[in-house]
Each structure stands twice: as structure tokens, then as C-alpha cells.
Motif scaffolding. Structure first.
Motif, PDB file in Angstrom:
ATOM      1  N   UNK A  20     -68.631  33.372 108.718  1.00 61.85           N
ATOM      2  CA  UNK A  20     -69.267  32.413 107.809  1.00 61.85           C
ATOM      3  C   UNK A  20     -68.257  31.395 107.293  1.00 61.85           C
ATOM      4  N   UNK A  21     -67.102  31.872 106.863  1.00 60.66           N
ATOM      5  CA  UNK A  21     -66.066  30.977 106.331  1.00 60.66           C
ATOM      6  C   UNK A  21     -65.554  30.054 107.436  1.00 60.66           C
ATOM      7  N   UNK A  22     -65.370  30.593 108.629  1.00 59.02           N
ATOM      8  CA  UNK A  22     -64.891  29.783 109.748  1.00 59.02           C
ATOM      9  C   UNK A  22     -65.866  28.645 110.059  1.00 59.02           C
ATOM     10  N   UNK A  23     -67.156  28.939 110.044  1.00 59.83           N
ATOM     11  CA  UNK A  23     -68.151  27.889 110.276  1.00 59.83           C
ATOM     12  C   UNK A  23     -68.090  26.818 109.186  1.00 59.83           C
ATOM     13  N   UNK A  24     -67.917  27.243 107.958  1.00 57.21           N
ATOM     14  CA  UNK A  24     -67.839  26.271 106.865  1.00 57.21           C
ATOM     15  C   UNK A  24     -66.539  25.480 106.911  1.00 57.21           C
TER      16      UNK A  24
END
Length: 94
Positions: free
Chosen positions: A56-60
Motif C-alpha cells: 500500500x505504501x509503495x503504491x502511494x
């Protein structure tokens, strides 16, 4: 997924929810990762939970990098890596 596909997703996300929502989403995803890591340290969640939060953090990070400009972010990363290399090369202080 290639850069063109990611760019299209980033554009669509920004068009649908707007900039402010993307900033808020990043904060939320980072908070969930922080909480997950605290739980992981206490053996309350497994590695899979952390992997999902990292995704999730990587996508953001990708979304915000695109929003702020990949060249600018890459330049900042390069500068930070140079600083880290210098710190790693420095003799230990006693």
C-alpha cells in the motif's frame, strides 16, 4: 506493470479523488504500516500483514512521486544515497 500503465492509474486516481485525498491516503497508509510494524514486533501479526502494508505504501509513494515529479524525487534520492554512503564510510565515533 509498465510505466505507462502506472501513469494511467495515477492520472485516473488523481482525477477521481483529487490531490488532497491522495495526501491523506498516504498518511493513512503510512500510519497503518507503522501500527503493523509495532504489532509485528510484539508477534501480534505475521510478515504477510507487513508485506500488504508495504505494498500500500509503495503504491502511494509511486502516486506521490508522479505528482511531485519523478526527476525531482530521483534527485533527492541520489543526494540522500550520497549522504548515506559518506556516513557508512566514516570511521566509528567512540
Amino acid at each position: 506493470m509498465n510505466n505507462a500503465d502506472l501513469t494511467e492509474i495515477y492520472r485516473a486516481t488523481l482525477a477521481k479523488w483529487g490531490e488532497e485525498a491522495q495526501y491523506d491516503q498516504m498518511v493513512e497508509e503510512c500510519a497503518e504500516l507503522i501500527a503493523g510494524l509495532k504489532h509485528f514486533k510484539r508477534d501480534r501479526v505475521g510478515a504477510e500483514a507487513i508485506i500488504n502494508e508495504l505494498a500500500d505504501v509503495t503504491l502511494m509513494v509511486g502516486q506521490l512521486t508522479w505528482m511531485f515529479g519523478p526527476d525531482r524525487v530521483e534527485a533527492a534520492i541520489t543526494a540522500k544515497l550520497e549522504k548515506l554512503r559518506a556516513l557508512l564510510a566514516a570511521p566509528e565515533a567512540r
